[in-house]
Design a protein around this motif. Structure first.
Motif, PDB file in Angstrom:
ATOM      1  N   GLN A 152      33.586 101.757  43.317  1.00  0.00           N
ATOM      2  CA  GLN A 152      32.065 102.540  43.825  1.00  0.00           C
ATOM      3  C   GLN A 152      33.111 103.510  44.835  1.00  0.00           C
ATOM      4  O   GLN A 152      32.812 104.735  45.247  1.00  0.00           O
ATOM      5  CB  GLN A 152      31.722 101.914  45.080  1.00  0.00           C
ATOM      6  CG  GLN A 152      30.606 100.448  44.080  1.00  0.00           C
ATOM      7  CD  GLN A 152      30.058  99.518  45.093  1.00  0.00           C
ATOM      8  OE1 GLN A 152      30.057  99.474  46.031  1.00  0.00           O
ATOM      9  NE2 GLN A 152      29.621  98.803  44.654  1.00  0.00           N
ATOM     10  N   PHE A 155      33.901 106.313  42.514  1.00  0.00           N
ATOM     11  CA  PHE A 155      32.618 106.826  42.618  1.00  0.00           C
ATOM     12  C   PHE A 155      32.469 107.829  42.969  1.00  0.00           C
ATOM     13  O   PHE A 155      31.294 108.494  42.842  1.00  0.00           O
ATOM     14  CB  PHE A 155      31.514 106.134  41.920  1.00  0.00           C
ATOM     15  CG  PHE A 155      30.407 106.728  40.927  1.00  0.00           C
ATOM     16  CD1 PHE A 155      30.334 107.120  40.459  1.00  0.00           C
ATOM     17  CD2 PHE A 155      29.701 106.475  42.134  1.00  0.00           C
ATOM     18  CE1 PHE A 155      28.646 108.095  40.045  1.00  0.00           C
ATOM     19  CE2 PHE A 155      28.402 107.861  41.461  1.00  0.00           C
ATOM     20  CZ  PHE A 155      27.457 107.656  40.913  1.00  0.00           C
ATOM     21  N   PHE A 198      33.610 109.005  35.074  1.00  0.00           N
ATOM     22  CA  PHE A 198      32.718 108.970  35.358  1.00  0.00           C
ATOM     23  C   PHE A 198      31.958 107.912  33.912  1.00  0.00           C
ATOM     24  O   PHE A 198      31.382 107.162  34.014  1.00  0.00           O
ATOM     25  CB  PHE A 198      32.369 110.107  35.585  1.00  0.00           C
ATOM     26  CG  PHE A 198      31.585 110.421  37.157  1.00  0.00           C
ATOM     27  CD1 PHE A 198      32.168 109.762  38.098  1.00  0.00           C
ATOM     28  CD2 PHE A 198      32.007 111.723  36.618  1.00  0.00           C
ATOM     29  CE1 PHE A 198      31.762 109.864  39.666  1.00  0.00           C
ATOM     30  CE2 PHE A 198      31.468 112.661  38.361  1.00  0.00           C
ATOM     31  CZ  PHE A 198      31.844 111.439  39.886  1.00  0.00           C
ATOM     32  N   TYR A 199      32.443 108.295  32.801  1.00  0.00           N
ATOM     33  CA  TYR A 199      31.959 108.154  31.565  1.00  0.00           C
ATOM     34  C   TYR A 199      31.705 105.883  31.152  1.00  0.00           C
ATOM     35  O   TYR A 199      31.005 105.929  31.369  1.00  0.00           O
ATOM     36  CB  TYR A 199      32.330 108.624  30.510  1.00  0.00           C
ATOM     37  CG  TYR A 199      32.262 108.044  29.242  1.00  0.00           C
ATOM     38  CD1 TYR A 199      31.692 108.403  28.110  1.00  0.00           C
ATOM     39  CD2 TYR A 199      33.103 107.178  28.773  1.00  0.00           C
ATOM     40  CE1 TYR A 199      30.800 107.422  26.963  1.00  0.00           C
ATOM     41  CE2 TYR A 199      32.610 106.282  27.261  1.00  0.00           C
ATOM     42  CZ  TYR A 199      31.671 106.832  26.588  1.00  0.00           C
ATOM     43  OH  TYR A 199      31.639 106.208  25.433  1.00  0.00           O
ATOM     44  N   TYR A 201      31.911 104.909  33.778  1.00  0.00           N
ATOM     45  CA  TYR A 201      31.573 103.760  34.649  1.00  0.00           C
ATOM     46  C   TYR A 201      29.958 103.648  34.664  1.00  0.00           C
ATOM     47  O   TYR A 201      29.572 102.331  34.999  1.00  0.00           O
ATOM     48  CB  TYR A 201      31.871 104.349  36.730  1.00  0.00           C
ATOM     49  CG  TYR A 201      31.009 104.234  37.548  1.00  0.00           C
ATOM     50  CD1 TYR A 201      31.791 102.923  38.392  1.00  0.00           C
ATOM     51  CD2 TYR A 201      29.938 104.514  38.207  1.00  0.00           C
ATOM     52  CE1 TYR A 201      31.154 102.826  39.705  1.00  0.00           C
ATOM     53  CE2 TYR A 201      29.340 103.637  38.678  1.00  0.00           C
ATOM     54  CZ  TYR A 201      29.587 103.095  39.748  1.00  0.00           C
ATOM     55  OH  TYR A 201      29.000 102.792  40.946  1.00  0.00           O
ATOM     56  N   PHE A 202      29.266 104.211  34.410  1.00  0.00           N
ATOM     57  CA  PHE A 202      28.049 104.851  34.009  1.00  0.00           C
ATOM     58  C   PHE A 202      27.530 103.909  32.716  1.00  0.00           C
ATOM     59  O   PHE A 202      27.017 102.833  32.854  1.00  0.00           O
ATOM     60  CB  PHE A 202      27.428 106.231  33.051  1.00  0.00           C
ATOM     61  CG  PHE A 202      27.532 106.591  34.566  1.00  0.00           C
ATOM     62  CD1 PHE A 202      26.472 106.567  35.402  1.00  0.00           C
ATOM     63  CD2 PHE A 202      27.501 108.110  35.568  1.00  0.00           C
ATOM     64  CE1 PHE A 202      26.059 107.405  37.300  1.00  0.00           C
ATOM     65  CE2 PHE A 202      27.749 108.519  36.219  1.00  0.00           C
ATOM     66  CZ  PHE A 202      27.097 108.598  36.492  1.00  0.00           C
ATOM     67  N   GLU A 203      29.330 103.386  31.783  1.00  0.00           N
ATOM     68  CA  GLU A 203      28.906 102.782  30.875  1.00  0.00           C
ATOM     69  C   GLU A 203      28.289 100.936  30.529  1.00  0.00           C
ATOM     70  O   GLU A 203      28.015 100.398  30.652  1.00  0.00           O
ATOM     71  CB  GLU A 203      29.812 103.096  29.775  1.00  0.00           C
ATOM     72  CG  GLU A 203      29.301 104.109  28.409  1.00  0.00           C
ATOM     73  CD  GLU A 203      28.531 103.913  27.564  1.00  0.00           C
ATOM     74  OE1 GLU A 203      29.179 102.682  27.080  1.00  0.00           O
ATOM     75  OE2 GLU A 203      27.724 104.935  27.695  1.00  0.00           O
ATOM     76  N   TRP A 205      27.461  99.890  34.053  1.00  0.00           N
ATOM     77  CA  TRP A 205      26.946  99.955  34.661  1.00  0.00           C
ATOM     78  C   TRP A 205      25.427  99.525  33.341  1.00  0.00           C
ATOM     79  O   TRP A 205      24.658  98.985  33.934  1.00  0.00           O
ATOM     80  CB  TRP A 205      26.570 101.189  35.577  1.00  0.00           C
ATOM     81  CG  TRP A 205      24.800 101.011  36.352  1.00  0.00           C
ATOM     82  CD1 TRP A 205      24.545 100.247  37.552  1.00  0.00           C
ATOM     83  CD2 TRP A 205      23.192 101.875  35.833  1.00  0.00           C
ATOM     84  NE1 TRP A 205      23.177 100.407  37.500  1.00  0.00           N
ATOM     85  CE2 TRP A 205      22.997 100.926  36.950  1.00  0.00           C
ATOM     86  CE3 TRP A 205      23.438 103.261  34.624  1.00  0.00           C
ATOM     87  CZ2 TRP A 205      21.427 101.795  36.967  1.00  0.00           C
ATOM     88  CZ3 TRP A 205      22.584 103.251  34.653  1.00  0.00           C
ATOM     89  CH2 TRP A 205      21.996 102.654  35.890  1.00  0.00           C
ATOM     90  N   LYS A 206      25.717 100.447  32.700  1.00  0.00           N
ATOM     91  CA  LYS A 206      24.509 100.587  32.094  1.00  0.00           C
ATOM     92  C   LYS A 206      24.721  98.917  31.309  1.00  0.00           C
ATOM     93  O   LYS A 206      23.732  98.915  30.615  1.00  0.00           O
ATOM     94  CB  LYS A 206      24.304 102.143  30.732  1.00  0.00           C
ATOM     95  CG  LYS A 206      23.886 101.532  29.756  1.00  0.00           C
ATOM     96  CD  LYS A 206      23.291 103.078  28.463  1.00  0.00           C
ATOM     97  CE  LYS A 206      24.863 102.996  27.918  1.00  0.00           C
ATOM     98  NZ  LYS A 206      24.767 103.806  26.598  1.00  0.00           N
TER      99      LYS A 206
END
Length: 215
Positions: A152, A155, A198-199, A201-203, A205-206
Motif C-alpha cells: 500500500q 502504491f 501498478f500492473y 498490484y491491480f492483478e 487485488w482483482k
C-alpha cells in the motif's frame, strides 16, 4: 490549489502515514528499502531550502515540515531503533543508491530554470525523486514477499505522482503561461517507473491473491 493537487498531497501524506504505522506499531521495517528512504530525505532537504525564508501559506509550511520530519524519522528508525533495525534486510537492500545522486546533481547543474543555488537544488530534488523509488522496487523484486502495508505504501507513492500529473494538466488548461518542463518530465519518468508495480498490484487485488513481483 485544485482537487487533483489536494488529492495528490493527501495521497502522499497517506503513504508516509502507512509506512510510519508499519514501523512504529509493528516495530518492523521488513521489505522497506533504507536506500530509498535516504534518497527521499535528501530530496526533501534540498527541495525545501526555503522553508524558513519564503512563506507561501500555512498549509504549504506544515506539509513541508511533515515530509521533512517523517523522512528523517523513518531513516532513524531503520538505522537506530534497537528493535526495528533488526528486521532490516541489509543483504537484499544492496542497490548502490549513491550512483543515482551524482548524475542527478550533474543534470541539475546543466538543466535548470535558473542557475542559482536554490534553483539547482530544486531541479536536483526533482530528478532524484524521479528515481528514488528504484532501490525499493528492486528490493521487492528480490524478496517477492510483499506485506500489505508495504504494498500500500508503494502504491500510494505512485498514485500521488499520477495525481500530480492530472494537476499539471488541469493547470495547463486553466492558468496562462503554466509551463514547467523540468517538473513535468521528471514526474512522468517517476510515474512510468511504477507502471510494472501498478500492473501486479491491480492483478493481485482483482484475483484476491498476495502481491508478488516477478524476480
Amino acid at each position: 490549489m485544485n482537487i487533483f493537487r489536494l488529492a495528490g498531497d493527501m495521497t502522499h501524506l497517506a503513504s508516509v502515514l502507512v509506512l510510519l504505522l508499519k514501523i512504529h506499531t509493528i516495530k518492523s521495517c521488513a521489505g522497506v528499502s533504507l536506500k530509498t528512504q535516504e534518497l527521499y530525505a535528501l530530496v526533501f532537504a534540498t527541495r525545501y531550502l526555503d522553508i524558513f525564508t519564503d512563506f507561501i501559506s500555512l498549509y504549504n509550511t506544515v506539509m513541508k515540515l511533515i515530509f521533512l520530519g517523517s523522512s528523517f524519522s523513518i531513516v532513524w528508525y531503520i538505522r537506530r531503533h534497537k528493535i526495528v533495525r533488526r528486521s532490516y534486510d541489509k543483504d537484499q537492500d544492496t542497490f548502490r543508491h549513491y550512483f543515482l545522486v551524482l548524475p542527478c546533481l550533474l543534470l541539475a547543474l546543466v538543466i535548470n530554470e535558473k542557475f542559482t543555488f536554490r534553483e539547482v537544488m530544486w531541479a536536483f530534488s526533482l530528478y532524484l525523486e524521479a528515481v528514488a523509488i528504484l532501490p525499493q522496487l528492486v528490493l521487492l523484486q528480490r524478496t517477492r514477499n510483499i506485506d500489505n502495508l508495504t504494498g500500500q505504501y508503494v502504491f500510494l507513492l505512485g498514485a500521488y505522482r499520477a495525481l500530480y500529473i492530472l494537476n499539471w494538466i488541469y493547470r495547463y488548461f486553466t492558468e496562462p503561461h503554466f509551463v514547467h518542463w523540468i517538473t513535468w518530465i521528471a514526474g512522468l519518468v517517476q510515474t512510468l517507473l511504477y507502471a510494472d508495480f501498478f500492473y501486479y498490484y491491480f492483478e493481485s487485488w482483482k484475483n484476491n491473491v498476495k502481491l508478488q513481483l516477478p524476480a
